[in-house]
Write a protein that holds these residues in place. Structure first.
Motif, PDB file in Angstrom:
ATOM      1  N   LEU A   1       0.860  -1.173   0.000  1.00  0.00           N
ATOM      2  CA  LEU A   1       0.000   0.000   0.000  1.00  0.00           C
ATOM      3  C   LEU A   1       0.903   1.232   0.000  1.00  0.00           C
ATOM      4  O   LEU A   1       1.578   1.510   0.986  1.00  0.00           O
ATOM      5  N   PRO A   2       1.001   1.960  -1.112  1.00  0.00           N
ATOM      6  CA  PRO A   2       1.919   3.102  -1.170  1.00  0.00           C
ATOM      7  C   PRO A   2       1.412   4.290  -0.347  1.00  0.00           C
ATOM      8  O   PRO A   2       0.211   4.555  -0.306  1.00  0.00           O
ATOM      9  N   ILE A   3       2.330   4.980   0.307  1.00  0.00           N
ATOM     10  CA  ILE A   3       1.981   6.171   1.071  1.00  0.00           C
ATOM     11  C   ILE A   3       2.979   7.285   0.770  1.00  0.00           C
ATOM     12  O   ILE A   3       4.117   7.031   0.394  1.00  0.00           O
ATOM     13  N   VAL A   4       2.527   8.511   0.924  1.00  0.00           N
ATOM     14  CA  VAL A   4       3.368   9.700   0.804  1.00  0.00           C
ATOM     15  C   VAL A   4       3.214  10.467   2.114  1.00  0.00           C
ATOM     16  O   VAL A   4       2.106  10.633   2.607  1.00  0.00           O
ATOM     17  N   VAL A   5       4.327  10.931   2.670  1.00  0.00           N
ATOM     18  CA  VAL A   5       4.307  11.703   3.915  1.00  0.00           C
ATOM     19  C   VAL A   5       4.837  13.101   3.623  1.00  0.00           C
ATOM     20  O   VAL A   5       5.912  13.247   3.049  1.00  0.00           O
ATOM     21  N   ARG A   6       4.068  14.113   4.009  1.00  0.00           N
ATOM     22  CA  ARG A   6       4.505  15.504   3.852  1.00  0.00           C
ATOM     23  C   ARG A   6       4.458  16.195   5.206  1.00  0.00           C
ATOM     24  O   ARG A   6       3.453  16.129   5.906  1.00  0.00           O
ATOM     25  N   THR A   7       5.535  16.865   5.545  1.00  0.00           N
ATOM     26  CA  THR A   7       5.552  17.713   6.734  1.00  0.00           C
ATOM     27  C   THR A   7       5.594  19.159   6.263  1.00  0.00           C
ATOM     28  O   THR A   7       6.529  19.569   5.582  1.00  0.00           O
ATOM     29  N   TYR A   8       4.554  19.902   6.623  1.00  0.00           N
ATOM     30  CA  TYR A   8       4.400  21.289   6.195  1.00  0.00           C
ATOM     31  C   TYR A   8       4.985  22.254   7.212  1.00  0.00           C
ATOM     32  O   TYR A   8       4.941  22.009   8.412  1.00  0.00           O
ATOM     33  N   TYR A   9       5.509  23.355   6.707  1.00  0.00           N
ATOM     34  CA  TYR A   9       5.955  24.473   7.530  1.00  0.00           C
ATOM     35  C   TYR A   9       5.610  25.747   6.771  1.00  0.00           C
ATOM     36  O   TYR A   9       5.428  25.720   5.548  1.00  0.00           O
ATOM     37  N   ASN A  10       5.430  26.831   7.471  1.00  0.00           N
ATOM     38  CA  ASN A  10       5.020  28.098   6.840  1.00  0.00           C
ATOM     39  C   ASN A  10       3.777  27.904   5.980  1.00  0.00           C
ATOM     40  O   ASN A  10       3.685  28.402   4.870  1.00  0.00           O
ATOM     41  N   ASP A  11       2.844  27.138   6.475  1.00  0.00           N
ATOM     42  CA  ASP A  11       1.529  26.888   5.870  1.00  0.00           C
ATOM     43  C   ASP A  11       1.531  26.004   4.628  1.00  0.00           C
ATOM     44  O   ASP A  11       0.885  24.981   4.614  1.00  0.00           O
ATOM     45  N   THR A  12       2.236  26.388   3.555  1.00  0.00           N
ATOM     46  CA  THR A  12       2.132  25.590   2.330  1.00  0.00           C
ATOM     47  C   THR A  12       3.464  25.035   1.830  1.00  0.00           C
ATOM     48  O   THR A  12       3.489  24.316   0.841  1.00  0.00           O
ATOM     49  N   LYS A  13       4.566  25.332   2.484  1.00  0.00           N
ATOM     50  CA  LYS A  13       5.848  24.751   2.093  1.00  0.00           C
ATOM     51  C   LYS A  13       5.990  23.424   2.825  1.00  0.00           C
ATOM     52  O   LYS A  13       5.583  23.290   3.974  1.00  0.00           O
ATOM     53  N   TYR A  14       6.576  22.443   2.152  1.00  0.00           N
ATOM     54  CA  TYR A  14       6.659  21.130   2.781  1.00  0.00           C
ATOM     55  C   TYR A  14       7.891  20.356   2.338  1.00  0.00           C
ATOM     56  O   TYR A  14       8.503  20.634   1.319  1.00  0.00           O
ATOM     57  N   VAL A  15       8.210  19.377   3.157  1.00  0.00           N
ATOM     58  CA  VAL A  15       9.225  18.376   2.843  1.00  0.00           C
ATOM     59  C   VAL A  15       8.456  17.087   2.625  1.00  0.00           C
ATOM     60  O   VAL A  15       7.576  16.733   3.414  1.00  0.00           O
ATOM     61  N   GLU A  16       8.763  16.387   1.542  1.00  0.00           N
ATOM     62  CA  GLU A  16       8.006  15.184   1.198  1.00  0.00           C
ATOM     63  C   GLU A  16       8.884  13.949   1.233  1.00  0.00           C
ATOM     64  O   GLU A  16       9.988  13.947   0.719  1.00  0.00           O
ATOM     65  N   LEU A  17       8.372  12.918   1.866  1.00  0.00           N
ATOM     66  CA  LEU A  17       8.981  11.596   1.841  1.00  0.00           C
ATOM     67  C   LEU A  17       8.061  10.725   1.004  1.00  0.00           C
ATOM     68  O   LEU A  17       6.850  10.743   1.193  1.00  0.00           O
ATOM     69  N   TYR A  18       8.601   9.984   0.082  1.00  0.00           N
ATOM     70  CA  TYR A  18       7.760   9.180  -0.791  1.00  0.00           C
ATOM     71  C   TYR A  18       8.426   7.850  -1.079  1.00  0.00           C
ATOM     72  O   TYR A  18       9.545   7.590  -0.637  1.00  0.00           O
ATOM     73  N   ASN A  19       7.731   7.023  -1.818  1.00  0.00           N
ATOM     74  CA  ASN A  19       8.169   5.656  -2.121  1.00  0.00           C
ATOM     75  C   ASN A  19       8.264   4.803  -0.860  1.00  0.00           C
ATOM     76  O   ASN A  19       9.099   3.945  -0.745  1.00  0.00           O
ATOM     77  N   TYR A  20       7.407   5.089   0.076  1.00  0.00           N
ATOM     78  CA  TYR A  20       7.282   4.248   1.259  1.00  0.00           C
ATOM     79  C   TYR A  20       6.098   3.335   1.055  1.00  0.00           C
ATOM     80  O   TYR A  20       5.113   3.721   0.448  1.00  0.00           O
TER      81      TYR A  20
END
Length: 81
Positions: A56-75
């Motif tokens: 089951l593929p998932i994407v994780v995003r941690t947001y800062y400053n409302d709409t900017k984010y760091v994304e982890l993917y291929n998990y």
């Protein structure tokens, strides 16, 4: 999320994310955070590629400053099967 014994359950409702969800998102989970935290984490559970697919593929995003984010993917996490 990644260390859970079972995959997340689609509650039938999905939260809206600060930006557009990744393509093929089945549902979105907002991870509980501390009150007044400047970081907000969302987990996007994507649709499986096929019924035979055991991941089951998932994407994780941690947001800062409302709409900017760091994304982890291929998990991937196992399916309920």
């Amino acid at each position: 999320m990644l260390s859970a014994e079972t995959p997340p359950v689609n509650s039938g409702s999905t939260v809206s994310s600060p930006t557009a969800s990744p393509l093929h998102t089945d549902f979105t989970i907002k991870v509980p955070d501390e009150q007044n935290s400047i970081y907000k984490t969302y987990v996007y559970v994507l649709k499986k590629g096929s019924d035979d697919d055991q991941l089951l593929p998932i994407v994780v995003r941690t947001y800062y400053n409302d709409t900017k984010y760091v994304e982890l993917y291929n998990y991937y996490t196992i399916t309920s099967n």
